[in-house]
Design a protein around this motif. Structure first.
Motif, short mmCIF file in Angstrom:
data_model
loop_
_atom_site.label_atom_id
_atom_site.label_comp_id
_atom_site.label_asym_id
_atom_site.label_seq_id
_atom_site.Cartn_x
_atom_site.Cartn_y
_atom_site.Cartn_z
N GLN A 106 13.81 -6.50 -13.95
CA GLN A 106 13.88 -5.68 -13.86
C GLN A 106 11.94 -5.67 -15.06
O GLN A 106 12.82 -6.33 -16.42
CB GLN A 106 14.01 -4.31 -14.47
CG GLN A 106 12.49 -2.83 -14.53
CD GLN A 106 13.12 -1.75 -14.88
OE1 GLN A 106 13.98 -1.92 -14.79
NE2 GLN A 106 12.16 -0.77 -14.71
N ILE A 108 9.08 -4.05 -17.46
CA ILE A 108 9.04 -2.81 -17.46
C ILE A 108 7.78 -2.64 -17.90
O ILE A 108 7.24 -3.32 -19.27
CB ILE A 108 9.72 -1.97 -18.44
CG1 ILE A 108 11.21 -1.81 -18.23
CG2 ILE A 108 9.41 -0.43 -18.75
CD1 ILE A 108 12.51 -1.23 -19.33
N THR A 112 4.31 1.45 -15.56
CA THR A 112 5.44 1.47 -14.40
C THR A 112 7.16 2.03 -15.39
O THR A 112 8.00 1.69 -15.37
CB THR A 112 6.27 -0.16 -14.37
OG1 THR A 112 6.21 -0.96 -15.01
CG2 THR A 112 4.88 -0.62 -13.36
N LEU A 145 4.33 5.77 -9.72
CA LEU A 145 6.70 5.22 -10.23
C LEU A 145 7.11 6.42 -10.51
O LEU A 145 7.74 6.01 -9.20
CB LEU A 145 6.51 4.62 -10.58
CG LEU A 145 7.88 3.13 -10.34
CD1 LEU A 145 7.46 2.47 -8.96
CD2 LEU A 145 7.89 2.18 -11.80
N LEU A 231 4.55 -4.17 -7.59
CA LEU A 231 4.98 -3.09 -7.52
C LEU A 231 6.75 -3.38 -7.21
O LEU A 231 7.83 -4.16 -7.71
CB LEU A 231 5.56 -1.99 -7.39
CG LEU A 231 4.20 -0.74 -7.84
CD1 LEU A 231 4.43 0.27 -7.00
CD2 LEU A 231 4.87 -0.61 -8.96
N THR A 234 7.67 -6.74 -10.03
CA THR A 234 8.10 -6.30 -11.41
C THR A 234 9.56 -5.77 -11.66
O THR A 234 10.14 -5.64 -11.93
CB THR A 234 7.31 -5.50 -11.94
OG1 THR A 234 6.88 -4.05 -11.14
CG2 THR A 234 5.63 -6.56 -12.10
N GLN A 235 9.59 -4.46 -10.35
CA GLN A 235 11.17 -3.18 -9.83
C GLN A 235 12.24 -4.05 -9.21
O GLN A 235 13.16 -4.06 -9.86
CB GLN A 235 10.41 -2.48 -9.81
CG GLN A 235 9.05 -1.58 -10.10
CD GLN A 235 9.34 -2.03 -11.39
OE1 GLN A 235 10.11 -0.52 -12.81
NE2 GLN A 235 8.13 -2.47 -12.63
N LEU A 239 12.37 1.47 -3.34
CA LEU A 239 11.67 2.20 -4.26
C LEU A 239 11.35 3.12 -3.03
O LEU A 239 9.65 2.88 -2.56
CB LEU A 239 9.46 1.22 -3.66
CG LEU A 239 9.24 0.03 -5.20
CD1 LEU A 239 8.56 -0.62 -4.87
CD2 LEU A 239 9.86 0.59 -6.38
N TYR A 348 15.40 4.91 -6.82
CA TYR A 348 14.95 4.14 -8.19
C TYR A 348 16.01 3.87 -8.79
O TYR A 348 16.48 2.41 -9.06
CB TYR A 348 14.41 4.39 -9.43
CG TYR A 348 13.48 3.57 -9.90
CD1 TYR A 348 12.53 2.77 -9.32
CD2 TYR A 348 13.61 3.46 -11.86
CE1 TYR A 348 11.85 1.58 -10.05
CE2 TYR A 348 13.04 2.15 -11.94
CZ TYR A 348 12.23 1.82 -11.30
OH TYR A 348 11.53 0.46 -12.01
#
Length: 865
Positions: A106, A108, A112, A145, A231, A234-235, A239, A348
């Motif tokens: 991840q 951060i 986000t 988010l 998104l 990076t995450q 989602l 999430y």
């Protein structure tokens, strides 16, 4: 990297993909940082910088934070605009061959963040993206988010509109392409203090088509595609809570530019940059986090469509009329947690049992809210009640499954209720009642065999067993037990039933924890399927919350329902809503305002501190309140629906952009004049005061004439240039009004009342006296004013007078100071006249610094000679 150890090589390989982030590299129970990350993080986080042997000649800088307390350090970095890449071990160290595999799970970033102390309940945490297109337009997209909200818009060719949207939405991070214009990036960083991130890919077919269904403009799809790609990269997780993208058109709402939002202090004050003292602070009687966020959104985007505004106003009136129902509704809403963010946490994957208990408690309030809303018997309320999904099956699931005393951790057990799962109940029964069952079985077997010395024992090697002494073996029926172990004086046996119970008892605790975790994950997946329904419910509840908030504030502060006219503004007993609340015990002086055909431009004169700026602001705030659907601070109000509000109030240098007060003033004036229409509201306060008197007066008059002749907007223009009041004779729509004041015993008393006609004086010296400037300074100012009023443009000041002024502004330790200025003028000598003439004739701009110094030396020498 050949000289480094394999682990450091792995670190550098991963770090290469995250150059703009701090890499938290998991080593055992710590997240470690190396090289520049370690040096910088040790300073920012104030932690110890150490060193590590990495295989090279010199040791590598290193610092770290414990895994269990890393969240606080991560939050500290992100709050300062940095990014943090979380790198975890992705294989079991026991099974690893060589260096354990690691990868970033991840990233951060400021845009986000999913939780933390600085993630405010009543504020969105928007991540934005800006795309520029060949026709000079800009695509602008937002996502939160934490709530799953997605918005997109196509903005004009003026980048100022982009800046305004970033400011209005409190954006902390903006995603752009690597080719995005540097001047625009610089403007966003300097004026909005955002973190810039990069993403060039704009197409993710699977997710993008689903979320942008219904969008036809390719520019909007590409703009949101950039955001979605960022998104996903990076995450690196589900989602599923992201909502359908909604288009917002800026021309569907009242436009309030960046300057005006700041000057009117809609959501934060100019001085403290905080909420207290702003319009949002005054209005916020919401009781849910969702309602608080929606209230801010409504303030930022007042409506333009009369029917929509009146629908809100009528609903507010309904809540006022149903006082007890409103009180009961507020009580129920107070028990509703943040459904939007709870849904986001579910999707999430970081939701815990207590979050689900909050969700259950919230859903338990919905039937009561539904019943209250339907009782109101109002079309607006009926429409909301139809959208209110009560999610009974989800409420039932959570009631049956989650213990009220469930812990924060989801990996320690004690989460699931008895009766929810038969296998779990069996494990728990074995764990709780194992010894009781063994004792019962022992008694049962003694009775069955008649052997009173039979016992059931346990050891770690063989587990549970039935032991019979050799002297009693003859009493055992053949084949009753299965032989397990022979001892000197006894035999040990087992039975299938005992072996089954043994397995349950020994493995119960371990299996309970694992089964509860698996069951919780299954419940979470079931809850996930309700996310769209929960988000719809959240929207309904937040709207109810804001409308009851408007009713509460309107009733408490005695506001009236506004009505609307095509081009007339009539406010009776209007007040500034925020100033009135801050004054509390003091009585606020209300004022009327009338603007209509033949009276569209009010030229306001009057002394400083008398309330001109407050009066102007209250007209704008009253219009904004009306167009968001709230009652207004007046006893009666008829208003036009303004398409835009522009203000030029107050004076402040823009030091970051290197612009003076006067330049800021001119830029704000230009923004209003260029963009205003006949349906706009303009507020101009003291235009032209940042330059010389004649320059300023000329600009002020030209602006007034331009607005009058070319725009025709409702305009309030305050000024200290009393000469401008003569314009009333030549401009048919301009009317002079003033803030009244009276003089008593050489002191001024401000009445704070707007009256027709021009003010007779400015009372500036009286204001200086109120500020307690030195008495002799005040007397000298009066003397100079008398000279000026008599038409004398030059006032001679002797050396003695200058010294007398200076001396009287200081404490005297060496005798009495002079009590008055000497009135005699000093005669100027011929030599001094020659020097003055040479200075006047000098081409200063054409001199070099050295030539200027030489000239100054010659002048000084000539005067001394």
């Amino acid at each position: 990297m050949a000289e480094y150890t394999p682990m450091i090589k792995q670190y550098l390989t991963i770090k290469a993909d995250y150059q703009d982030a701090f890499l938290f590299f998991r080593l055992g129970d710590f997240y470690e940082m190396f090289f520049d990350d370690a040096i910088n993080a040790s300073q920012i986080l104030e932690i110890t910088l150490t060193a590590r042997d990495g295989g090279a000649d010199e040791k590598i800088p290193m610092c770290g934070v414990p895994y269990h307390s890393a969240a606080g350090y991560i939050e500290q970095l992100v709050n300062q605009g940095y990014k943090v890449a979380i790198c975890e071990q992705t294989e079991d160290p026991k099974q690893a061959k060589g260096v354990v595999k690691r990868e970033v799970i991840q990233l951060i970033t400021p845009g986000t963040v999913m939780d933390g102390k600085n993630l405010l309940d009543k504020e969105n945490n928007f991540l934005a993206t800006v795309s520029s297109f060949s026709d000079d337009s800009f695509g602008f997209a937002l996502t939160d988010l934490t709530t799953g909200e997605n918005r997109v818009s196509l903005l004009s060719t003026q980048f100022e509109e982009v800046i305004g949207e970033i400011y209005a939405n409190g954006v902390k991070e903006v995603v752009v392409s690597t080719e995005f214009d540097d001047k625009y990036k610089k403007a966003m960083i300097e004026r909005c203090q955002v973190t810039i991130s990069y993403e060039d890919n704009c197409t993710v077919v699977e997710h993008l088509q689903q979320l942008t269904e219904g969008l036809e403009d390719e520019k909007l799809i590409l703009t949101f595609g950039r955001l979605l790609n960022y998104l996903i990269k990076t995450q690196k997780r589900s989602l599923d809570h992201l909502q359908q993208v909604r288009i917002f058109y800026t021309n569907q709402f009242m436009k309030i530019d960046l300057y005006s939002k700041r000057n009117l202090e809609l959501t934060e004050t100019i001085r403290s940059k905080g909420k207290k003292g702003s319009l949002l602070w005054l209005l916020d009687q919401t009781v849910t986090a969702m309602g608080g966020r929606l209230l801010k959104h409504w303030i930022d985007r007042p409506l333009l469509i009369k029917n929509e505004i009146e629908a809100r106003l009528n609903m507010v009136q309904t809540f006022i009329d149903h006082y007890f129902e409103r009180l009961e509704l507020r009580a129920l809403l107070k028990e509703v947690y943040d459904l939007e963010r709870l849904a986001g946490r579910v999707a999430y994957g970081n939701v815990n049992a207590r979050d689900l208990l909050q969700l259950k408690k919230s859903l338990e309030q919905v039937p009561g809210i539904y019943q209250l809303v339907t009782q109101l018997q109002h079309p607006y309320a009926d429409n909301l009640s139809k959208q209110m999904d009560r999610c009974e099956s989800l409420t039932d699931l959570l009631k049956r499954s989650i213990k009220e005393s469930a812990p924060m951790s989801i990996k320690e057990g004690d989460i699931i209720k008895d009766g929810y799962n038969a296998t779990l109940d069996q494990y728990r029964d074995a764990s709780r009642n194992g010894k009781t069952w063994i004792a019962s079985l022992e008694k049962q077997e003694r009775e069955k065999t008649g052997i009173k010395s039979l016992k059931i024992g346990y050891n770690r090697v063989f587990g549970y067993y039935i032991e019979v002494t050799k002297s009693n073996l003859q009493h055992l029926p053949e084949g009753l037990y299965e032989r397990k172990q022979t001892l000197t004086n006894a035999e040990r046996f087992i039975t299938p039933e005992l072996k089954e119970k043994e397995t349950l008892i020994l493995e119960a605790e371990e299996k309970i924890v694992q089964l509860e975790y698996d069951l919780f994950l299954d419940i979470r997946e079931q809850v996930k399927s309700y996310i769209p329904r929960l988000q719809t419910l959240a929207k309904v509840i937040s709207e109810l919350d804001v409308l009851q908030c408007f009713a509460t504030i309107s009733e408490e502060r005695h506001y009236c329902m506004p009505h609307f006219s095509e081009d007339k503004l009539y406010i009776k007993d209007g007040r500034h809503p925020v100033v009135e609340k801050v004054m509390q015990a003091q009585e606020y002086v209300p004022n009327d305002c009338v603007m209509e055909q033949g009276r569209s431009l009010l030229l306001i004169t009057g002394p400083n501190m008398s309330g001109k700026s407050t009066y102007m602001r209250q007209i704008a705030l009253t219009s904004i309140l009306a167009q968001i659907g709230c009652f207004v601070p007046a006893s009666e109000a008829v208003l036009p629906i303004y398409d835009q509000v522009f203000t030029r109030i107050g004076a402040a240098d823009d030091l970051i952009s290197g612009q003076s007060t006067f330049m800021v003033e001119m830029l704000e004036a230009k923004n209003a004049i260029v963009n205003a229409t006949s349906r706009s509201l303009l507020l101009f306060d003291e235009i032209g005061r940042g330059t010389s008197t004649y320059d300023g007066m000329a600009l002020a008059q030209a602006i007034i004439e331009y607005i009058h002749q070319n725009i025709g907007a409702h305009t309030l223009f305050s000024t200290h240039y009393h000469e401008l009041t003569d314009l009333e004779a030549g401009l048919e729509n301009l009317v002079n009004v003033h803030v009244s004041a009276i003089e008593e015993n050489d002191n001024v008393v401000f009445l704070h009342k707007i009256k027709e006609g021009a003010a007779d004086k400015s009372y500036g010296i009286h204001v200086a006296k109120l500020a307690e400037l030195p008495e002799n300074l005040i007397e000298r100012a009066k003397e100079i004013l008398n000279h000026l009023e008599q038409g004398e443009k030059e006032i001679a000041v002797t050396k003695e007078e200058s010294m007398d002024l200076t001396d009287n502004l200081q404490l005297s330790f060496f005798g009495e100071t002079k009590s008055s200025y000497q009135k005699e003028e000093k005669h100027v000598s011929t030599k001094e006249k020659d020097v003055l003439k040479s200075i006047k004739d000098m081409d200063i701009l054409g001199l070099t610094p050295l030539e200027a110094i030489n000239k100054l030396y010659e002048i000084q020498k000539q005067l001394k000679g």
